[in-house]
Design a protein around this motif. Structure first.
Motif, mmCIF file in Angstrom:
data_model
loop_
_atom_site.group_PDB
_atom_site.id
_atom_site.type_symbol
_atom_site.label_atom_id
_atom_site.label_comp_id
_atom_site.label_asym_id
_atom_site.label_seq_id
_atom_site.Cartn_x
_atom_site.Cartn_y
_atom_site.Cartn_z
ATOM 1 N N ILE A 35 11.146 6.887 -17.414
ATOM 2 C CA ILE A 35 10.312 7.237 -18.562
ATOM 3 C C ILE A 35 10.751 6.376 -19.741
ATOM 4 O O ILE A 35 11.957 6.240 -20.003
ATOM 5 C CB ILE A 35 10.452 8.730 -18.927
ATOM 6 C CG1 ILE A 35 10.029 9.603 -17.756
ATOM 7 C CG2 ILE A 35 9.624 9.063 -20.170
ATOM 8 C CD1 ILE A 35 10.367 11.072 -17.938
ATOM 9 N N ALA A 51 3.521 -0.821 -19.079
ATOM 10 C CA ALA A 51 2.614 -0.105 -18.187
ATOM 11 C C ALA A 51 2.195 -0.976 -17.007
ATOM 12 O O ALA A 51 2.130 -0.504 -15.860
ATOM 13 C CB ALA A 51 1.379 0.361 -18.961
ATOM 14 N N TRP A 82 7.488 1.944 -14.724
ATOM 15 C CA TRP A 82 7.637 3.221 -15.401
ATOM 16 C C TRP A 82 6.566 4.210 -14.959
ATOM 17 O O TRP A 82 5.393 3.865 -14.844
ATOM 18 C CB TRP A 82 7.568 3.023 -16.915
ATOM 19 C CG TRP A 82 8.533 1.972 -17.357
ATOM 20 C CD1 TRP A 82 8.275 0.636 -17.540
ATOM 21 C CD2 TRP A 82 9.936 2.148 -17.580
ATOM 22 N NE1 TRP A 82 9.429 -0.022 -17.875
ATOM 23 C CE2 TRP A 82 10.465 0.871 -17.907
ATOM 24 C CE3 TRP A 82 10.779 3.248 -17.547
ATOM 25 C CZ2 TRP A 82 11.816 0.687 -18.199
ATOM 26 C CZ3 TRP A 82 12.114 3.059 -17.832
ATOM 27 C CH2 TRP A 82 12.622 1.798 -18.151
ATOM 28 N N THR A 83 6.981 5.448 -14.703
ATOM 29 C CA THR A 83 6.014 6.481 -14.332
ATOM 30 C C THR A 83 5.309 7.043 -15.553
ATOM 31 O O THR A 83 4.215 7.610 -15.452
ATOM 32 C CB THR A 83 6.705 7.639 -13.594
ATOM 33 O OG1 THR A 83 7.687 8.240 -14.452
ATOM 34 C CG2 THR A 83 7.367 7.134 -12.313
ATOM 35 N N ARG A 84 5.939 6.875 -16.723
ATOM 36 C CA ARG A 84 5.384 7.444 -17.946
ATOM 37 C C ARG A 84 5.891 6.674 -19.148
ATOM 38 O O ARG A 84 7.074 6.307 -19.209
ATOM 39 C CB ARG A 84 5.795 8.906 -18.046
ATOM 40 C CG ARG A 84 5.164 9.654 -19.203
ATOM 41 C CD ARG A 84 5.593 11.110 -19.148
ATOM 42 N NE ARG A 84 5.150 11.805 -20.338
ATOM 43 C CZ ARG A 84 5.726 12.905 -20.807
ATOM 44 N NH1 ARG A 84 6.763 13.425 -20.182
ATOM 45 N NH2 ARG A 84 5.264 13.494 -21.896
ATOM 46 N N ILE A 106 5.618 6.758 -23.510
ATOM 47 C CA ILE A 106 5.197 7.394 -24.751
ATOM 48 C C ILE A 106 5.260 6.319 -25.831
ATOM 49 O O ILE A 106 6.332 5.747 -26.081
ATOM 50 C CB ILE A 106 6.091 8.588 -25.119
ATOM 51 C CG1 ILE A 106 5.987 9.671 -24.046
ATOM 52 C CG2 ILE A 106 5.703 9.158 -26.481
ATOM 53 C CD1 ILE A 106 6.985 10.814 -24.222
ATOM 54 N N ASP A 147 -3.594 7.299 -17.747
ATOM 55 C CA ASP A 147 -2.633 8.385 -17.517
ATOM 56 C C ASP A 147 -1.183 7.937 -17.687
ATOM 57 O O ASP A 147 -0.278 8.778 -17.714
ATOM 58 C CB ASP A 147 -2.824 8.953 -16.106
ATOM 59 C CG ASP A 147 -4.163 9.659 -15.936
ATOM 60 O OD1 ASP A 147 -4.666 10.194 -16.944
ATOM 61 O OD2 ASP A 147 -4.694 9.661 -14.820
ATOM 62 N N ILE A 148 -0.951 6.622 -17.792
ATOM 63 C CA ILE A 148 0.412 6.121 -17.877
ATOM 64 C C ILE A 148 0.968 6.244 -19.296
ATOM 65 O O ILE A 148 2.118 6.628 -19.510
ATOM 66 C CB ILE A 148 0.490 4.649 -17.415
ATOM 67 C CG1 ILE A 148 0.214 4.553 -15.919
ATOM 68 C CG2 ILE A 148 1.858 4.043 -17.739
ATOM 69 C CD1 ILE A 148 1.278 5.172 -15.046
ATOM 70 N N THR A 208 1.036 7.800 -23.095
ATOM 71 C CA THR A 208 0.683 8.835 -24.055
ATOM 72 C C THR A 208 0.820 8.232 -25.443
ATOM 73 O O THR A 208 1.918 7.826 -25.854
ATOM 74 C CB THR A 208 1.607 10.061 -23.928
ATOM 75 O OG1 THR A 208 1.475 10.613 -22.616
ATOM 76 C CG2 THR A 208 1.245 11.121 -24.957
ATOM 77 N N ASP A 264 3.793 17.558 -23.477
ATOM 78 C CA ASP A 264 3.684 16.173 -23.005
ATOM 79 C C ASP A 264 4.636 15.231 -23.724
ATOM 80 O O ASP A 264 4.855 14.104 -23.271
ATOM 81 C CB ASP A 264 2.253 15.655 -23.186
ATOM 82 C CG ASP A 264 1.275 16.289 -22.215
ATOM 83 O OD1 ASP A 264 1.732 16.921 -21.237
ATOM 84 O OD2 ASP A 264 0.054 16.161 -22.436
ATOM 85 N N PRO A 293 9.980 14.652 -22.743
ATOM 86 C CA PRO A 293 10.327 14.085 -21.436
ATOM 87 C C PRO A 293 11.700 14.540 -20.959
ATOM 88 O O PRO A 293 12.516 15.044 -21.736
ATOM 89 C CB PRO A 293 10.329 12.577 -21.712
ATOM 90 C CG PRO A 293 10.728 12.476 -23.146
ATOM 91 C CD PRO A 293 10.071 13.654 -23.820
ATOM 92 N N THR A 302 15.037 9.072 -19.382
ATOM 93 C CA THR A 302 14.346 8.399 -20.477
ATOM 94 C C THR A 302 15.188 7.322 -21.149
ATOM 95 O O THR A 302 16.381 7.511 -21.398
ATOM 96 C CB THR A 302 13.907 9.433 -21.540
ATOM 97 O OG1 THR A 302 13.034 10.387 -20.931
ATOM 98 C CG2 THR A 302 13.180 8.767 -22.697
#
Length: 206
Positions: free
Chosen positions: A31, A47, A52-54, A56, A80-81, A83, A106, A109, A114
């Motif tokens: 993250i 991205a 990375w799965t996520r 921000i 969706d990747i 935020t 959301d 994390p 992270t």
């Protein structure tokens, strides 16, 4: 894009290489928080890297954030990747550690997974002219501001190519070394990234 966004965006080849290098061997870290999202250059590269799965991405200027979201669409980033957060990253980090109940789920994390990426503004006397740039003169946020805000998590600082390495080295925990990488285009250095270990311990802070 706004004029400020154009001026501040990381060159695409550099952003792509940084994304490739960011904690590439540490699979526990999946993250990423881009604390100065800007026009999205780095967030988009992260991205598209598939690493990375996520992500921000935080940006305080609404117009610049809108540019970043549009740019992500242009580059075909999976919505969706990333935020996208309109806000101040210093306030966000304070809430994350001291008032997490104030954050949307959301935006909370798994801290063990992270890392942070910070590409702050580089203003300040001497940034363009000094052979060695004093990071404590950087404006509006100097090296102390950045490390104080982000130092609890592993973090990478995207800094001017002439930054004073000695100042960065002093941030290393006892017995640890800090990796610093120079990023070049067409044979000329454009920036450096310092990878700093965080102090966060799940057992101590949970």
């Amino acid at each position: 894009m706004t004029d400020d966004a154009w001026f501040g965006v990381t060159p695409e080849p550099v952003a792509n290489q940084v994304a490739s290098d960011m904690y590439g061997t540490d699979k526990q870290k999946h993250i990423l928080i881009d604390v100065f999202g800007g026009a999205g250059g780095n967030s988009i590269a992260f991205a598209l890297s598939g690493r990375w799965t996520r992500i921000i991405s935080i940006e305080r200027d609404a117009s610049t954030l809108a540019c970043a979201q549009h740019n992500a669409q242009v580059y075909g980033v999976d919505p969706d990747i990333i935020t996208w957060v309109h806000g101040d990253s210093f306030e966000y980090m304070d809430k994350l550690f001291t008032r997490p109940e104030e954050l949307h789920p959301d935006l909370k994390p798994d801290l063990d997974a992270t890392v942070l990426f910070a590409s702050p503004p580089w203003g300040g006397p001497g940034y363009r002219t000094d052979e060695v740039f004093d990071l404590y003169n950087m404006q509006p946020y100097n090296l102390n501001d950045l490390h104080k805000a982000y130092g609890r998590l592993d973090h990478a600082l995207f800094l001017p190519r002439t930054s004073d390495i000695r100042q960065i080295a002093k941030l290393a925990p006892q017995g640890r070394k800090i990796e610093v990488v120079q990023y070049c285009m067409e044979g000329a250095s454009k920036a450096m990234v310092a990878f700093l270990p965080g102090t966060y311990s799940a057992g101590a802070e949970k």
